[in-house]
Motif scaffolding. Structure first.
Motif, PDB file in Angstrom:
ATOM      1  N   ASP A  32     -14.531 111.009  57.413  1.00  0.00           N
ATOM      2  CA  ASP A  32     -13.720 110.282  56.219  1.00  0.00           C
ATOM      3  C   ASP A  32     -15.060 109.754  55.754  1.00  0.00           C
ATOM      4  O   ASP A  32     -15.663 109.758  55.834  1.00  0.00           O
ATOM      5  N   CYS A  33     -14.643 111.248  54.892  1.00  0.00           N
ATOM      6  CA  CYS A  33     -16.763 111.228  53.651  1.00  0.00           C
ATOM      7  C   CYS A  33     -16.450 110.541  51.864  1.00  0.00           C
ATOM      8  O   CYS A  33     -15.719 111.663  51.865  1.00  0.00           O
ATOM      9  N   ARG A  34     -17.124 110.129  52.122  1.00  0.00           N
ATOM     10  CA  ARG A  34     -16.506 109.870  49.933  1.00  0.00           C
ATOM     11  C   ARG A  34     -17.777 109.609  49.843  1.00  0.00           C
ATOM     12  O   ARG A  34     -19.092 109.243  50.300  1.00  0.00           O
ATOM     13  N   ASN A  58     -17.110 104.431  61.220  1.00  0.00           N
ATOM     14  CA  ASN A  58     -16.334 104.696  60.513  1.00  0.00           C
ATOM     15  C   ASN A  58     -15.413 103.571  59.583  1.00  0.00           C
ATOM     16  O   ASN A  58     -15.319 103.258  58.045  1.00  0.00           O
ATOM     17  N   LEU A  59     -15.138 102.368  59.988  1.00  0.00           N
ATOM     18  CA  LEU A  59     -15.254 101.485  59.660  1.00  0.00           C
ATOM     19  C   LEU A  59     -16.058 100.593  58.938  1.00  0.00           C
ATOM     20  O   LEU A  59     -15.972 100.508  57.380  1.00  0.00           O
ATOM     21  N   LYS A  71     -15.542 102.574  55.904  1.00  0.00           N
ATOM     22  CA  LYS A  71     -14.653 102.588  54.983  1.00  0.00           C
ATOM     23  C   LYS A  71     -15.109 101.213  53.996  1.00  0.00           C
ATOM     24  O   LYS A  71     -14.584 100.945  52.888  1.00  0.00           O
ATOM     25  N   TYR A  95     -17.044 101.777  51.109  1.00  0.00           N
ATOM     26  CA  TYR A  95     -15.463 102.196  49.340  1.00  0.00           C
ATOM     27  C   TYR A  95     -14.875 101.410  49.202  1.00  0.00           C
ATOM     28  O   TYR A  95     -14.630 101.932  48.157  1.00  0.00           O
ATOM     29  N   ASP A  96     -14.480 100.972  50.294  1.00  0.00           N
ATOM     30  CA  ASP A  96     -13.607  99.539  49.456  1.00  0.00           C
ATOM     31  C   ASP A  96     -14.805  98.177  48.323  1.00  0.00           C
ATOM     32  O   ASP A  96     -13.670  98.486  47.297  1.00  0.00           O
TER      33      ASP A  96
END
Ligand SMILES: Cc1ncc(C[n+]2csc(CCOP(=O)(O)OP(=O)(O)O)c2C)c(N)n1
Ligand code: SF4
Lengths: 250, 357
Positions: free
Chosen positions: B132-134, B225-226, B229, B232-233
């Motif tokens: 989960d990589c952005r 990961n949260l 995330k 990213y959010d």
């Protein structure tokens, strides 16, 4: 009663996750002793490999980075270039360094990056369950060479120390072992020397350490030591292969 | 502030220095090798670090090692090179280190070509690395904007402790344009003492720092990961950038286009106007986060009947536009992906074709 055997200051109290008889623990200790002796823990950054030693940072008490498989020498390069004042070492297994990371180690050595590499040669991939490594001995059985390493199919074991010693860039290249106290003492000296060269900003320094993996060799710890002495040492001779000192004539 | 005429690739290198980044590692690849050539001279002048790595794989880890020490660091490459850096980028994201990557895109897949392209849109916005990589993805439409985005990228990377990537097409790198290096975009590196492996003595601390991406415990990895995330959010809340053109009045077609391609679309838009045909344009400046609301609002205009993605890829942005438009309008695509930039006339024809349907 005076204590005669002390744990190095930069090793933590945590129990290691290594198998009984695994030599990773001894090598950690030698690294920690060198760092303590030179008094450099406060400016050292270690780089953990992908392999059984991936969480070796749990056992050291100074700054650490965790690499991707084989890439530790590139990370060490990044650190040393932007922070030449830091003392940096990579700690890598033979799958990590001699297979997937062959490119990174050769180029870092050839550029003469001023960091230290401790290379643990246990002739197999330990962490993933004992598959063949580039250092696996001829005819040695592993989980991917069930009939023994067939050199006519996959070539001869790679001698990393010799390979790196062929580079024209000055460096300190040594091969040691931790198979008996006399070897451990020599390995200790070599590792310390490697860090010393780095401290003096002299050269890339590399110490290969002939090790055992009793678990994946399917042996008891003592059988593993015997096997390594009989099988590995003749093929992987010990000693300094290259030093940055001018070669003495005669 | 002095205006200087510079080639995009050189301006990108200079912008990083002006932004306070004195560390550069790279591997040559057309069409952006001029960045390395420029910095190989320039970094020694400013006491910075220039190193040509042995591969893009190695370069991505040189970036990782340096970034993990808390130093500002960047690299530039082009499409095949970015593919090789993808592993390192994922580790850098996982280990939460700031760094800046520049991709001056060329055609693909495979060796593709060396001419301008925008065919790494999906890679940059959705698939830059495993897990989960952005990355925050910024797309400049001029050399000036490339300079500004590079300068903004460093503090942004530090704000999120996450890499930022500048996605430019080959023209951005090759074009000569007048640029200024805005003083207000200079920034001091943030304090990284609470996480960077800068050496305990440097931080005057006896707490060691550990930079890692391994979380064997499933709960810990999920929590990690949260946390990613949430970053990213937050980017979606705070970093969306875009420009709109001709959205005030009525129009029947909305174009969405970014980078050099959007400049061609603007010319087409002006020419269509003289023919009495009204077209609007939304130009995303950030591709992740994508300006969903801006596209939705513009597409929702009563008069708007079509949305057209114009890009130098086979329609990689269409899905993001469709997602934004939420089925309100049909979305179609026009573009080329061999290295030729569609001309204003070709874009006009594509728009007129749409108007006829
Ligand atoms: C890119 C990538 N490929 C494969 C792996 C799986 N893997 C983890 S450890 C390892 C081998 C490690 O062996 P070695 O370097 O010899 O170290 P040891 O475990 O023996 O100490 C492999 C193949 C990985 N983590 N990443
Ligand atoms: S698998 Fe081998 S190398 Fe790994 S900890 Fe066990 S004995 Fe050591």
């Amino acid at each position: 009663m005076a204590k005669t055997f002390l744990k190095p200051k930069c090793l933590s109290d945590q129990e290691t996750h290594y198998c009984p008889g695994c030599t990773h623990g001894i090598i950690h200790r030698l690294v920690a002793e060198a760092i303590d002796a030179l008094g450099i823990a406060g400016r050292t950054v270690g780089i953990a490999p992908v392999g059984c030693a991936v969480i070796c940072y749990n056992y050291f008490t100074f700054d650490f980075q965790e690499a991707a498989h084989g890439r530790a020498p590139a990370m060490a390069t990044g650190i040393k270039r932007v922070r030449p004042d830091l003392m940096v070492f990579t700690y890598q297994g033979d799958g990590d360094l001699a297979s997937i990371g062959m490119g990174e180690i050769v180029h870092a050595a050839n550029r003469g990056e001023k960091f230290t590499t401790v290379f643990v040669n246990n002739a197999v991939y330990g962490m993933t369950g004992g598959q063949m490594a580039p250092t696996t001995m001829p005819d040695q059985k592993t989980t991917t060479t069930p009939f023994g390493r067939r050199v006519e199919e996959v070539g001869m074991p790679v001698r990393m120390a010799e390979l790196l010693a062929t580079l024209s860039t000055p460096g300190y290249i040594s091969r040691q072992a931790v198979l008996a106290p006399k070897y451990v003492l020599r390995a200790k000296k070599a590792i310390r020397k490697a860090f010393q060269y780095q401290m003096e900003n002299r050269c890339f320094s590399f110490v290969e350490v002939i090790s055992t993996c009793p678990t994946n060799w399917g042996m008891t710890p003592t059988e593993a030591i015997d096997w390594a002495q009989k099988t590995m040492l003749p093929y992987y001779p010990l000693g300094d292969l290259k030093t940055p000192e001018p070669v003495k004539e005669g | 502030m002095n205006k200087v005429l510079m080639k995009g690739n050189e301006a990108i290198g200079e912008a990083a220095i002006r932004a306070g980044c004195l560390n550069y590692f790279a591997y040559p690849i057309t069409p952006q090798s001029e960045v390395a050539e420029y910095l190989s001279k320039r970094m020694p002048e400013v006491g910075g670090v220039f190193l040509q790595g042995e591969s893009e794989v190695a370069v991505s880890y040189m970036i990782f090692g340096a970034a993990a020490c808390g130093e500002r660091v960047f690299t530039t490459s082009s499409s095949p090179g970015i593919s090789l850096m993808s592993e390192g980028i994922s580790y850098i994201v996982g280990a939460e280190c700031p760094a800046v990557f520049v991709n001056i895109m060329r055609g693909g897949p495979g060796l593709g070509g060396i001419l301008p392209s925008q065919a790494d849109y999906l890679q940059a916005t959705k698939g830059i690395g495993h897990g989960d990589c952005r990355l925050l993805v910024m797309a400049p439409a001029s050399v000036q904007e490339a300079v500004e985005m590079v300068m903004m990228a460093f503090p942004l990377a530090e704000k999120y402790r996450n890499p930022v990537i500048i996605l430019g097409d080959g023209l951005i790198g090759q074009m000569m344009e007048p640029v200024v290096f805005p003083d207000h975009l200079k920034s001091a590196p943030s304090n990284k003492d609470d996480w960077a492996t800068s050496g305990m003595e440097t931080r005057k601390s006896n707490k060691r720092n550990l930079v890692k991406s391994l979380y064997l415990d499933p709960e810990a990895l999920n929590a990690h990961n949260l946390k990613l995330k949430a970053k990213y959010d937050r980017m979606k809340e705070e970093e969306i950038r875009y420009v709109t053109y001709n959205t005030e009045g009525d129009y029947s077609v909305l174009i969405v286009s970014y980078g050099t391609m959007s400049r061609v679309c603007r010319s087409a838009l002006e020419s269509l106007k003289t023919q009495g045909l009204e077209v609007a344009l939304v130009r995303p400046q950030t591709l992740f986060p994508f300006p969903e609301k801006a596209v939705f609002d513009a597409a929702s205009k009563e008069s708007c009947r079509h949305v057209l993605s114009v890009e130098m890829s086979m329609g990689q942005m269409v899905e993001d536009i469709e997602r934004s438009v939420q089925g309100k309008r049909p979305v179609s695509w026009y573009g080329k992906c061999g290295g030729e930039v569609p001309t204003p006339e070709e874009v006009m024809d594509a728009v007129k074709d749409l108007m006829r349907t």
